[in-house]
Write an enzyme that holds these catalytic residues in place. Structure first.
Site, mmCIF file in Angstrom:
data_model
loop_
_atom_site.group_PDB
_atom_site.id
_atom_site.type_symbol
_atom_site.label_atom_id
_atom_site.label_comp_id
_atom_site.label_asym_id
_atom_site.label_seq_id
_atom_site.Cartn_x
_atom_site.Cartn_y
_atom_site.Cartn_z
ATOM 1 N N HIS A 174 -3.425 -11.975 10.138
ATOM 2 C CA HIS A 174 -2.835 -10.669 9.839
ATOM 3 C C HIS A 174 -2.575 -9.981 11.180
ATOM 4 O O HIS A 174 -3.435 -10.000 12.061
ATOM 5 C CB HIS A 174 -3.794 -9.844 8.966
ATOM 6 C CG HIS A 174 -3.414 -8.393 8.911
ATOM 7 N ND1 HIS A 174 -2.145 -8.000 8.525
ATOM 8 C CD2 HIS A 174 -4.086 -7.257 9.228
ATOM 9 C CE1 HIS A 174 -2.075 -6.676 8.601
ATOM 10 N NE2 HIS A 174 -3.229 -6.203 9.024
ATOM 11 N N GLU B 149 0.853 -1.192 0.000
ATOM 12 C CA GLU B 149 0.000 0.000 0.000
ATOM 13 C C GLU B 149 0.883 1.235 0.000
ATOM 14 O O GLU B 149 0.427 2.348 -0.008
ATOM 15 C CB GLU B 149 -1.003 -0.017 1.151
ATOM 16 C CG GLU B 149 -0.507 0.327 2.541
ATOM 17 C CD GLU B 149 -0.323 1.826 2.795
ATOM 18 O OE1 GLU B 149 0.850 2.236 2.738
ATOM 19 O OE2 GLU B 149 -1.298 2.537 3.076
ATOM 20 N N CYS C 31 -3.614 -4.228 3.382
ATOM 21 C CA CYS C 31 -2.736 -5.303 3.869
ATOM 22 C C CYS C 31 -2.988 -6.640 3.172
ATOM 23 O O CYS C 31 -2.447 -7.667 3.594
ATOM 24 C CB CYS C 31 -2.895 -5.472 5.373
ATOM 25 S SG CYS C 31 -2.702 -3.937 6.261
HETATM 26 N N1 CAA Z 1 -1.765 -1.415 30.702
HETATM 27 C C1 CAA Z 1 -2.110 -2.520 29.981
HETATM 28 N N2 CAA Z 1 -3.017 -2.462 28.954
HETATM 29 C C2 CAA Z 1 -3.536 -1.266 28.633
HETATM 30 C C3 CAA Z 1 -3.209 -0.097 29.346
HETATM 31 C C4 CAA Z 1 -2.268 -0.201 30.417
HETATM 32 N N3 CAA Z 1 -1.892 0.863 31.131
HETATM 33 N N4 CAA Z 1 -3.899 0.945 28.798
HETATM 34 C C5 CAA Z 1 -4.633 0.426 27.777
HETATM 35 N N5 CAA Z 1 -4.411 -0.902 27.680
HETATM 36 C C6 CAA Z 1 -4.984 -1.838 26.721
HETATM 37 C C7 CAA Z 1 -6.452 -1.600 26.436
HETATM 38 O O1 CAA Z 1 -7.297 -2.220 27.393
HETATM 39 C C8 CAA Z 1 -6.570 -2.225 25.044
HETATM 40 O O2 CAA Z 1 -6.637 -3.630 25.149
HETATM 41 P P1 CAA Z 1 -7.993 -4.392 24.738
HETATM 42 O O3 CAA Z 1 -8.293 -4.008 23.312
HETATM 43 O O4 CAA Z 1 -7.658 -5.826 24.885
HETATM 44 O O5 CAA Z 1 -9.028 -3.897 25.692
HETATM 45 C C9 CAA Z 1 -5.234 -1.900 24.391
HETATM 46 O O6 CAA Z 1 -4.336 -1.606 25.466
HETATM 47 C C10 CAA Z 1 -5.288 -0.691 23.460
HETATM 48 O O7 CAA Z 1 -5.869 0.363 24.183
HETATM 49 P P2 CAA Z 1 -6.903 1.348 23.476
HETATM 50 O O8 CAA Z 1 -7.927 0.554 22.716
HETATM 51 O O9 CAA Z 1 -7.371 2.326 24.466
HETATM 52 O O10 CAA Z 1 -5.910 2.035 22.454
HETATM 53 P P3 CAA Z 1 -6.165 3.210 21.438
HETATM 54 O O11 CAA Z 1 -7.570 3.669 21.465
HETATM 55 O O12 CAA Z 1 -5.121 4.238 21.700
HETATM 56 O O13 CAA Z 1 -5.851 2.599 19.998
HETATM 57 C C11 CAA Z 1 -5.787 1.136 18.141
HETATM 58 C C12 CAA Z 1 -5.610 1.264 19.678
HETATM 59 C C13 CAA Z 1 -7.224 1.390 17.757
HETATM 60 C C14 CAA Z 1 -5.362 -0.251 17.736
HETATM 61 C C15 CAA Z 1 -4.832 2.187 17.449
HETATM 62 O O14 CAA Z 1 -3.497 1.888 17.744
HETATM 63 C C16 CAA Z 1 -5.020 2.266 15.949
HETATM 64 O O15 CAA Z 1 -5.885 3.003 15.450
HETATM 65 N N6 CAA Z 1 -4.180 1.516 15.133
HETATM 66 C C17 CAA Z 1 -4.251 1.522 13.682
HETATM 67 C C18 CAA Z 1 -5.433 0.744 13.134
HETATM 68 C C19 CAA Z 1 -5.281 -0.760 13.304
HETATM 69 O O16 CAA Z 1 -4.215 -1.291 13.493
HETATM 70 N N7 CAA Z 1 -6.401 -1.481 13.178
HETATM 71 C C20 CAA Z 1 -6.399 -2.928 13.272
HETATM 72 C C21 CAA Z 1 -7.483 -3.554 12.434
HETATM 73 S S1 CAA Z 1 -7.378 -2.967 10.735
HETATM 74 C C22 CAA Z 1 -6.093 -3.853 10.066
HETATM 75 O O17 CAA Z 1 -5.721 -4.876 10.568
HETATM 76 C C23 CAA Z 1 -5.413 -3.321 8.848
HETATM 77 C C24 CAA Z 1 -4.117 -2.706 9.229
HETATM 78 O O18 CAA Z 1 -3.087 -3.367 9.238
HETATM 79 C C25 CAA Z 1 -4.095 -1.312 9.618
#
Ligand code: CAA
Length: 417
Positions: A247, A81, A113
């Site tokens: 993935h 991509e 991906c």
């Molecule tokens: N200690 C331990 N764990 C903690 C913590 C702490 N202090 N604080 C938060 N966590 C945990 C949360 O509970 C959560 O775990 P669960 O999902 O198991 O509950 C995890 O850490 C992440 O926390 P948040 O959900 O609050 O994190 P976020 O809102 O900042 O964002 C995300 C996470 C959405 C993945 C972000 O990183 C993102 O947007 N990433 C890009 C998109 C992506 O990767 N999407 C995946 C599916 S799409 C795909 O697969 C295609 C691709 O490659 C992009």
């Protein structure tokens, strides 16, 4: 007719950052990145590394380490991509660098991906049609995942390429092409407009899209498997897999996917506190987690992530899994997805010894978060004509292929092969 993976290897850029240091710099509890997302380190590309240099490095390593005759390759597909040009594909540069025969199809495939999986599907069908006449296909997944500093996606960045030789001599993994399952649906979960070097994601929605696509693709796989074998759909087709690969945009996503898989198999939702949750975690620890070590250290490499996990499995578990079926799930946001499977070949354990992932990762250099932020800023300029930010001496990078910047509107590469 047999078809599958004859050879596999990967390449990463020179630099990486430590996720604990990144979290501290962002004022976030490091446990969120390391345990919440499962990421320990993250590979970072310099302005002298792009998806051409990563793809070419992986391809060169494959040819050298497995002693492949470049003339035996009549198809090269690069899934990405992270294109470097709106028209000219990465594959044309890689075709030249690898000195492949001119009697060869060469093109690039994009679907977030999923690109490399599309390449593998094309290669598999070409070989099975018998029109390949003994020739082989080189499929390379190459991506640089960028969301930018201080974004929710930042800890899920990474960079790297995985090269695979697909042929009728599947010495590592034989595919089971009769049982594939796919799914497509238009969703805005992750995208990158042509004006942006950085991806946009509706992060939490993207997780739901991934899990929904998984359920749909696996359902189709089960239908195909059942129609071949006359088995009832309720039978636990999933139990035939000795390992499950997904993935991996971040390691925890594979755990979420495997929970979905377990719920489908058991026909019920599993929650923390239930005895089924403990046995799911046990199953995850034995069938999935051991194959995610490289992903935790390299980060998201988009279309190569699934195949980095496959390399991890082949390197660590070929002997134990010889003759056994494994499942693979590929997800491309936007979205399209595929669930497929293969059999680990008994010859894999000796062949894969040629390549050491530890050696590849050990050649990287850890950089400070300040330097990483500078790399991000300067890499954003690297594609402009006469930008003058891609001097390898300036960044202290070396390698068989480096990007030297764009001069006279033409991308320049140095080769020391
Ligand atoms: N200690 C331990 N764990 C903690 C913590 C702490 N202090 N604080 C938060 N966590 C945990 C949360 O509970 C959560 O775990 P669960 O999902 O198991 O509950 C995890 O850490 C992440 O926390 P948040 O959900 O609050 O994190 P976020 O809102 O900042 O964002 C995300 C996470 C959405 C993945 C972000 O990183 C993102 O947007 N990433 C890009 C998109 C992506 O990767 N999407 C995946 C599916 S799409 C795909 O697969 C295609 C691709 O490659 C992009």
């Amino acid at each position: 007719m047999r078809v599958g993976i004859e050879a596999i290897t990967f390449a990463v850029p020179k630099f990486y950052v430590d996720m604990t240091e990144l979290a501290e710099r962002r004022g976030i509890d490091p446990a969120k990145f390391v345990h919440g997302l499962g990421q320990v380190e993250m590979s970072v590309a310099s302005p002298c590394e792009d998806t051409v240099t990563l793809a070419a490095s992986a391809g060169l390593k494959l040819i050298q380490k497995y002693n492949i005759d470049p003339n035996s390759i009549s198809l090269i597909v690069v899934g990405t991509e992270t294109a470097v040009d709106h028209s000219k594909p990465i594959s044309s540069h890689v075709h030249e660098i690898l000195n492949l025969s001119s009697k060869c199809r060469a093109f690039e495939v994009k679907h977030a991906c999923y690109g490399a999986t599309a390449g593998i599907a094309i290669a598999t069908d070409w070989i099975m049609s018998r029109r390949a006449k003994g020739k082989k296909a080189l499929v390379i997944a190459s991506d640089i995942a960028r969301y930018g500093a201080n974004t929710p996606g930042e800890p899920t960045q990474g960079a790297g390429a995985v090269a695979m030789l697909i042929s009728d001599e599947p010495k590592l993994l034989e595919f089971e092409p009769n049982y594939q399952g796919y799914f497509s649906s238009q969703v805005m979960d992750f995208w990158r407009p042509t004006y942006s070097k950085e991806a946009f994601a509706d992060g939490h929605f993207s997780i739901q899209c991934y899990l929904n696509a998984f359920a749909e693709a696996y359902s189709m796989y089960k239908e195909n498997f059942s129609s071949e074998h006359g088995e009832d759909l309720q039978t636990k087709i999933g139990s035939r897999f000795a390992a499950d690969l997904y993935h991996v945009p971040f390691v925890k996503m594979a755990q979420k996917a495997h929970q979905k898989f377990t719920e489908i198999e058991q026909g019920k939702v599993i929650e923390k506190g239930m005895p089924e949750y403990d046995s799911f975690l046990q199953d995850f620890s034995s069938r999935v987690a051991p194959n995610l070590k490289l992903n935790a250290r390299v980060g998201n490499i988009y279309t190569g992530s699934l195949y980095l996990s496959l390399f991890n499995l082949l390197e660590a578990k070929s002997e134990e899994l010889a003759g056994k079926a494994i499942s693979m799930f590929s997800y491309g946001s936007g979205c399209t997805a595929e669930f497929f499977s293969g059999i680990v070949m008994p010859s894999a354990k000796d062949i894969i010894k040629n390549i050491s992932s530890e050696e590849i990762l050990r050649s990287r250099i850890k950089i400070s978060i300040e330097r990483y932020e500078r790399l991000l800023r300067e890499s954003a300029l690297a594609d402009y004509n006469d930008a003058d930010v891609s001097n390898p001496d300036h960044w202290d990078v070396s390698g068989p292929v480096l990007y030297l910047g764009t001069k006279d509107h033409r991308r320049q590469y140095s080769m020391s092969i």
